[in-house]
Design an enzyme around this catalytic site. Structure first.
Site, mmCIF file in Angstrom:
data_model
loop_
_atom_site.group_PDB
_atom_site.id
_atom_site.type_symbol
_atom_site.label_atom_id
_atom_site.label_comp_id
_atom_site.label_asym_id
_atom_site.label_seq_id
_atom_site.Cartn_x
_atom_site.Cartn_y
_atom_site.Cartn_z
ATOM 1 N N HIS A 202 -10.386 -5.496 -3.402
ATOM 2 C CA HIS A 202 -9.326 -5.730 -3.053
ATOM 3 C C HIS A 202 -9.100 -5.807 -1.116
ATOM 4 O O HIS A 202 -9.641 -5.671 -0.854
ATOM 5 C CB HIS A 202 -8.400 -5.202 -3.751
ATOM 6 C CG HIS A 202 -7.931 -2.893 -2.415
ATOM 7 N ND1 HIS A 202 -9.414 -1.873 -3.143
ATOM 8 C CD2 HIS A 202 -7.692 -2.228 -1.639
ATOM 9 C CE1 HIS A 202 -9.736 -1.444 -2.597
ATOM 10 N NE2 HIS A 202 -8.804 -1.529 -1.442
ATOM 11 N N LEU A 203 -8.373 -6.713 -1.114
ATOM 12 C CA LEU A 203 -7.696 -7.345 0.101
ATOM 13 C C LEU A 203 -6.768 -6.484 0.997
ATOM 14 O O LEU A 203 -5.888 -6.862 0.151
ATOM 15 C CB LEU A 203 -7.723 -8.607 0.696
ATOM 16 C CG LEU A 203 -9.091 -9.781 0.523
ATOM 17 C CD1 LEU A 203 -9.302 -10.415 -1.079
ATOM 18 C CD2 LEU A 203 -8.622 -11.139 0.401
ATOM 19 N N HIS A 204 -7.070 -5.882 1.926
ATOM 20 C CA HIS A 204 -6.280 -5.022 3.007
ATOM 21 C C HIS A 204 -5.243 -6.433 3.898
ATOM 22 O O HIS A 204 -5.403 -6.980 4.592
ATOM 23 C CB HIS A 204 -6.258 -3.963 3.813
ATOM 24 C CG HIS A 204 -7.082 -2.871 3.018
ATOM 25 N ND1 HIS A 204 -6.233 -1.780 2.838
ATOM 26 C CD2 HIS A 204 -7.909 -3.269 2.573
ATOM 27 C CE1 HIS A 204 -6.516 -1.236 1.851
ATOM 28 N NE2 HIS A 204 -7.747 -1.143 1.704
ATOM 29 N N ASP B 174 0.905 -1.087 0.001
ATOM 30 C CA ASP B 174 0.242 0.051 -0.243
ATOM 31 C C ASP B 174 0.797 1.050 -0.036
ATOM 32 O O ASP B 174 2.027 1.131 0.475
ATOM 33 C CB ASP B 174 -1.241 0.013 1.252
ATOM 34 C CG ASP B 174 -2.208 1.211 0.799
ATOM 35 O OD1 ASP B 174 -2.937 0.556 1.112
ATOM 36 O OD2 ASP B 174 -1.969 2.200 0.834
ATOM 37 N N ILE B 175 0.696 2.118 -0.975
ATOM 38 C CA ILE B 175 1.381 3.694 -1.098
ATOM 39 C C ILE B 175 0.976 4.332 0.318
ATOM 40 O O ILE B 175 2.186 4.877 0.958
ATOM 41 C CB ILE B 175 1.068 4.214 -2.641
ATOM 42 C CG1 ILE B 175 2.018 5.192 -2.911
ATOM 43 C CG2 ILE B 175 -0.389 5.576 -2.098
ATOM 44 C CD1 ILE B 175 1.233 5.623 -4.493
ATOM 45 N N ASN C 240 -13.324 -3.158 1.675
ATOM 46 C CA ASN C 240 -13.862 -2.243 2.328
ATOM 47 C C ASN C 240 -15.096 -2.321 0.909
ATOM 48 O O ASN C 240 -14.207 -2.667 0.200
ATOM 49 C CB ASN C 240 -12.609 -0.678 2.317
ATOM 50 C CG ASN C 240 -11.486 -0.423 3.423
ATOM 51 O OD1 ASN C 240 -12.509 -0.747 4.526
ATOM 52 N ND2 ASN C 240 -10.913 -0.011 3.539
ATOM 53 N N GLN D 166 -13.884 2.932 1.369
ATOM 54 C CA GLN D 166 -13.102 2.583 0.052
ATOM 55 C C GLN D 166 -12.613 3.805 -0.487
ATOM 56 O O GLN D 166 -14.263 4.313 -1.403
ATOM 57 C CB GLN D 166 -14.529 1.516 -1.136
ATOM 58 C CG GLN D 166 -13.502 1.222 -2.171
ATOM 59 C CD GLN D 166 -14.247 -0.303 -2.407
ATOM 60 O OE1 GLN D 166 -15.954 0.053 -2.252
ATOM 61 N NE2 GLN D 166 -14.217 -1.329 -2.961
HETATM 62 P P1 AMP Z 1 -9.741 0.888 -0.120
HETATM 63 O O1 AMP Z 1 -10.120 1.884 1.224
HETATM 64 O O2 AMP Z 1 -9.733 0.050 0.631
HETATM 65 O O3 AMP Z 1 -10.147 1.200 -1.021
HETATM 66 O O4 AMP Z 1 -8.028 1.010 0.132
HETATM 67 C C1 AMP Z 1 -7.527 1.850 -1.356
HETATM 68 C C2 AMP Z 1 -6.051 1.750 -0.915
HETATM 69 O O5 AMP Z 1 -4.959 1.668 -1.936
HETATM 70 C C3 AMP Z 1 -5.383 2.761 -0.395
HETATM 71 O O6 AMP Z 1 -5.362 2.748 1.240
HETATM 72 C C4 AMP Z 1 -4.327 3.446 -1.124
HETATM 73 O O7 AMP Z 1 -3.666 3.809 0.311
HETATM 74 C C5 AMP Z 1 -3.762 2.512 -1.695
HETATM 75 N N1 AMP Z 1 -3.442 3.554 -3.132
HETATM 76 C C6 AMP Z 1 -4.091 4.039 -3.830
HETATM 77 N N2 AMP Z 1 -3.240 3.983 -4.974
HETATM 78 C C7 AMP Z 1 -1.610 3.484 -4.268
HETATM 79 C C8 AMP Z 1 -1.021 2.719 -5.694
HETATM 80 N N3 AMP Z 1 -0.914 4.478 -6.372
HETATM 81 N N4 AMP Z 1 -0.248 1.788 -5.521
HETATM 82 C C9 AMP Z 1 -0.616 1.042 -3.664
HETATM 83 N N5 AMP Z 1 -1.410 1.549 -3.594
HETATM 84 C C10 AMP Z 1 -2.280 2.301 -3.713
#
Ligand code: AMP
Ligand code: ZN
Length: 115
Positions: free
Chosen positions: A102-104, A31-32, A89, A96
């Site tokens: 996606h899974l965290h 995650d970024i 989420n 979200q």
């Molecule tokens: P969600 O809130 O469950 O949709 O999670 C989306 C996640 O994607 C967030 O935790 C962001 O920090 C992550 N994210 C957004 N852009 C990128 C990226 N370019 N590379 C990696 N993670 C990202």
């Protein structure tokens, strides 16, 4: 593939990201904006927006993503020793950000309560 989807664009190489794992159905990136010392994202290659109970294919995909999550956990001694959390989420109230399933995986420190 959806042109305005960040995860689809990462998959196509349009947005650079280190692939920690990839197979024919999914890939894993960091995650970024991590909210824990270990914060990985397990992402299906297919642009799936919602979890649905109406399709066997989706059940199969979800179980595959769970299997990949466990594989990633097994690569991190800290996670296997101390525990971890899996989060999906879904929708506005969950916060979200990216409407591509996606899974965290979260871990690496004691996590706070859910929500
Ligand atoms: P969600 O809130 O469950 O949709 O999670 C989306 C996640 O994607 C967030 O935790 C962001 O920090 C992550 N994210 C957004 N852009 C990128 C990226 N370019 N590379 C990696 N993670 C990202
Ligand atoms: Zn997408």
């Amino acid at each position: 593939m959806t042109q305005d989807c960040i995860f689809c664009r990462i998959k196509s190489g349009d947005i650079p990201s280190e692939m920690l794992f990839m197979d024919d159905l999914s890939f894993v990136i960091r995650d970024i904006n991590p909210v824990a010392p270990i914060h990985l994202l397990i992402i299906p290659i297919e642009h799936v927006t919602d979890i649905s109970t109406s399709s066997q294919d989706q059940f199969d995909l979800l179980s595959h993503l769970m299997m990949v999550a466990k594989r990633m956990v097994d690569r991190h001694k800290d996670l296997t020793d101390n525990g971890w959390r899996l989060v999906i989420n879904q929708g506005r109230f969950s916060g979200q950000e990216i409407p591509h399933l996606h899974l965290h995986i979260l871990g690496g420190q004691k996590l706070g309560p859910i929500a």
